[in-house]
Motif scaffolding. Structure first.
Motif, mmCIF file in Angstrom:
data_model
loop_
_atom_site.group_PDB
_atom_site.id
_atom_site.type_symbol
_atom_site.label_atom_id
_atom_site.label_comp_id
_atom_site.label_asym_id
_atom_site.label_seq_id
_atom_site.Cartn_x
_atom_site.Cartn_y
_atom_site.Cartn_z
ATOM 1 N N ILE A 11 -13.542 0.603 4.581
ATOM 2 C CA ILE A 11 -13.130 1.122 5.571
ATOM 3 C C ILE A 11 -13.938 2.569 5.635
ATOM 4 C CG2 ILE A 11 -11.543 -0.461 6.293
ATOM 5 C CD1 ILE A 11 -9.635 2.190 5.977
ATOM 6 N N GLY A 12 -14.580 2.906 4.448
ATOM 7 C CA GLY A 12 -15.127 4.217 4.409
ATOM 8 C C GLY A 12 -14.231 5.045 3.667
ATOM 9 N N ILE A 13 -13.211 4.831 3.170
ATOM 10 C CA ILE A 13 -12.350 5.894 2.352
ATOM 11 C C ILE A 13 -12.628 5.583 0.825
ATOM 12 C CG2 ILE A 13 -10.030 6.586 1.938
ATOM 13 C CD1 ILE A 13 -9.288 5.865 4.796
ATOM 14 N N ASP A 14 -12.947 6.800 0.093
ATOM 15 C CA ASP A 14 -12.957 6.607 -1.478
ATOM 16 C C ASP A 14 -11.722 7.337 -2.035
ATOM 17 O OD1 ASP A 14 -15.747 5.341 -1.849
ATOM 18 O OD2 ASP A 14 -16.611 7.518 -1.011
ATOM 19 N N LEU A 15 -11.130 6.265 -2.732
ATOM 20 C CA LEU A 15 -10.112 6.944 -3.679
ATOM 21 C C LEU A 15 -10.271 7.155 -5.082
ATOM 22 C CD1 LEU A 15 -7.355 4.402 -1.950
ATOM 23 C CD2 LEU A 15 -7.631 7.025 -1.735
ATOM 24 N N THR B 103 -5.047 -0.326 14.439
ATOM 25 C CA THR B 103 -6.109 -1.236 14.192
ATOM 26 C C THR B 103 -6.672 -0.950 12.896
ATOM 27 O OG1 THR B 103 -6.643 -1.498 16.552
ATOM 28 C CG2 THR B 103 -8.278 -2.008 14.752
ATOM 29 N N ARG B 104 -6.903 -0.014 12.143
ATOM 30 C CA ARG B 104 -7.539 0.515 10.884
ATOM 31 C C ARG B 104 -6.607 0.028 9.799
ATOM 32 N NH1 ARG B 104 -12.499 2.814 9.323
ATOM 33 N NH2 ARG B 104 -11.810 4.463 8.719
ATOM 34 N N VAL B 105 -5.471 0.158 10.026
ATOM 35 C CA VAL B 105 -4.387 -0.494 8.989
ATOM 36 C C VAL B 105 -4.679 -1.750 8.811
ATOM 37 C CG1 VAL B 105 -2.209 -0.700 7.896
ATOM 38 C CG2 VAL B 105 -3.304 1.909 8.707
ATOM 39 N N TRP C 276 9.232 -5.560 -10.492
ATOM 40 C CA TRP C 276 8.710 -4.432 -9.857
ATOM 41 C C TRP C 276 9.548 -3.257 -9.007
ATOM 42 C CZ3 TRP C 276 4.003 -3.560 -11.796
ATOM 43 C CH2 TRP C 276 3.373 -4.407 -12.342
ATOM 44 N N ALA C 277 10.697 -3.711 -8.657
ATOM 45 C CA ALA C 277 11.528 -2.728 -7.983
ATOM 46 C C ALA C 277 12.104 -1.895 -8.986
ATOM 47 C CB ALA C 277 12.718 -3.575 -7.310
ATOM 48 N N GLN C 278 12.366 -2.295 -9.980
ATOM 49 C CA GLN C 278 12.888 -1.533 -11.327
ATOM 50 C C GLN C 278 11.862 -0.526 -11.707
ATOM 51 O OE1 GLN C 278 14.129 -4.066 -14.541
ATOM 52 N NE2 GLN C 278 15.411 -5.367 -12.909
ATOM 53 N N LYS C 279 10.569 -0.883 -11.712
ATOM 54 C CA LYS C 279 9.273 0.027 -11.904
ATOM 55 C C LYS C 279 8.832 0.831 -11.034
ATOM 56 C CE LYS C 279 9.189 -1.596 -16.122
ATOM 57 N NZ LYS C 279 9.843 -0.700 -17.335
ATOM 58 N N TYR C 280 9.278 0.741 -9.696
ATOM 59 C CA TYR C 280 8.745 1.582 -8.676
ATOM 60 C C TYR C 280 9.053 2.951 -8.948
ATOM 61 C CZ TYR C 280 8.266 3.571 -4.000
ATOM 62 O OH TYR C 280 8.022 4.369 -2.696
ATOM 63 N N MET C 281 8.161 3.870 -8.501
ATOM 64 C CA MET C 281 7.941 5.299 -8.642
ATOM 65 C C MET C 281 8.008 6.183 -7.377
ATOM 66 S SD MET C 281 6.235 6.151 -12.327
ATOM 67 C CE MET C 281 6.759 7.978 -12.162
ATOM 68 N N GLU C 282 7.036 5.984 -6.648
ATOM 69 C CA GLU C 282 6.584 6.693 -5.548
ATOM 70 C C GLU C 282 5.662 5.984 -4.545
ATOM 71 O OE1 GLU C 282 3.648 10.097 -6.304
ATOM 72 O OE2 GLU C 282 4.465 9.609 -8.310
ATOM 73 N N ALA C 283 5.528 6.544 -3.239
ATOM 74 C CA ALA C 283 4.379 5.968 -2.429
ATOM 75 C C ALA C 283 3.743 7.355 -1.805
ATOM 76 C CB ALA C 283 5.178 5.311 -1.316
ATOM 77 N N ARG C 284 2.526 6.929 -1.353
ATOM 78 C CA ARG C 284 1.497 7.729 -0.599
ATOM 79 C C ARG C 284 0.994 7.027 0.584
ATOM 80 N NH1 ARG C 284 2.284 12.837 -3.108
ATOM 81 N NH2 ARG C 284 0.353 13.479 -2.322
ATOM 82 N N ARG C 285 0.975 7.794 1.639
ATOM 83 C CA ARG C 285 0.303 7.453 2.667
ATOM 84 C C ARG C 285 -1.007 8.077 2.935
ATOM 85 N NH1 ARG C 285 4.371 7.638 7.246
ATOM 86 N NH2 ARG C 285 4.965 5.606 6.065
ATOM 87 N N VAL C 286 -2.046 7.198 2.957
ATOM 88 C CA VAL C 286 -3.604 7.876 3.106
ATOM 89 C C VAL C 286 -4.096 7.733 4.654
ATOM 90 C CG1 VAL C 286 -5.930 7.332 2.395
ATOM 91 C CG2 VAL C 286 -4.259 7.003 0.645
ATOM 92 N N ALA C 287 -4.353 8.920 5.146
ATOM 93 C CA ALA C 287 -4.741 8.636 6.406
ATOM 94 C C ALA C 287 -6.149 8.013 6.952
ATOM 95 C CB ALA C 287 -5.039 10.314 7.116
ATOM 96 N N VAL C 288 -5.825 6.781 7.376
ATOM 97 C CA VAL C 288 -7.117 5.929 7.676
ATOM 98 C C VAL C 288 -7.646 6.033 9.200
ATOM 99 C CG1 VAL C 288 -6.286 4.505 5.955
ATOM 100 C CG2 VAL C 288 -5.655 4.015 8.278
ATOM 101 N N GLY C 289 -7.004 6.761 10.038
ATOM 102 C CA GLY C 289 -7.372 6.952 11.575
ATOM 103 C C GLY C 289 -6.784 5.657 12.380
ATOM 104 N N GLY C 290 -7.223 5.675 13.457
ATOM 105 C CA GLY C 290 -6.596 4.763 14.272
ATOM 106 C C GLY C 290 -7.382 3.403 14.260
#
Length: 212
Positions: A128-132, A87-89, A198-212
């Motif tokens: 949603i209360g997450i500071d990046l 739900t949070r995502v 953008w497919a050519q420029k893609y480098m990486e991905a990260r998953r930030v925990a957002v909870g349920g």
């Protein structure tokens, strides 16, 4: 003035914007009921417009950095209906899609002033209360690394760059697409992660925990 008397381009854009506004409203209702947005002091409040179309900036139908509007709507529906998405995502995705069409502005971090890439991502997650961190390079140190592109999930942060240096970020929305603020002269939009620039420029991905 009747719809028939409007110029063709204006009429088409108004219909598309209305479709997007109505779809967002329909998909937002159950999410907001289950997960009301927290109060975030550093995001300025804006009064609700009387015209629902006034809240939606024009969305370009086709640019080198955007999917056609039909594909953007399909991406929104698929992301909202994904059974594996919490739900949070889903709330993150709703709020990101609500910003489609907002103009790009370097250093921008609000719907009123426009967004740059990291300003957009930071604004959505703060809701949603997450500071990046403020810049994309620093955001690339947050959360957990996703090394396999096929393992990407809705809500993941996707990073792009050149010569090994991150200089752009967006939010993955599923089905090989991501939402971002591309560059000067473009609006917040959905682009492909599997083909093109953008497919050519893609480098990486990260998953930030957002909870349920």
């Amino acid at each position: 003035m009747t719809t028939a008397s409007l110029p063709h381009g204006h009429t088409a854009r108004r219909v598309l914007r209305l479709s997007l506004a109505l779809l967002l409203a329909a998909l937002s209702a159950p999410l907001l009921a289950a997960n009301p947005p927290p109060a975030v002091s550093n995001i300025p409040a804006t009064p609700a417009p009387s015209d629902p179309l006034a809240a939606m900036a024009p969305v370009e139908l086709a640019t080198p950095d955007s999917a056609p509007i039909a594909e953007q709507l399909q991406a929104l529906q698929a992301a909202s209906a994904a059974p594996s998405t919490s739900t949070r995502v889903k709330t993150v995705l709703q709020r990101a899609f609500a910003l489609l069409g907002t103009p790009y502005r370097w250093g921008g971090s609000s719907p009123d002033g426009g967004f740059d890439c990291s300003g957009l991502v930071g604004y959505v997650f703060r809701s949603i209360g997450i500071d990046l961190p403020r810049v994309s390079r620093a955001m690339a140190n947050e959360g957990v690394a996703i090394t396999d592109r096929t393992a990407l999930a809705e809500g993941d942060l996707v990073f792009f760059g050149r010569r090994g240096r991150v200089d752009h970020v967006g939010i993955y929305v599923g089905d090989g697409k991501f939402l971002h603020a591309p560059r000067t002269g473009r609006d917040v939009t959905v682009s492909s992660l599997t083909s093109g620039y953008w497919a050519q420029k893609y480098m990486e991905a990260r998953r930030v925990a957002v909870g349920g």
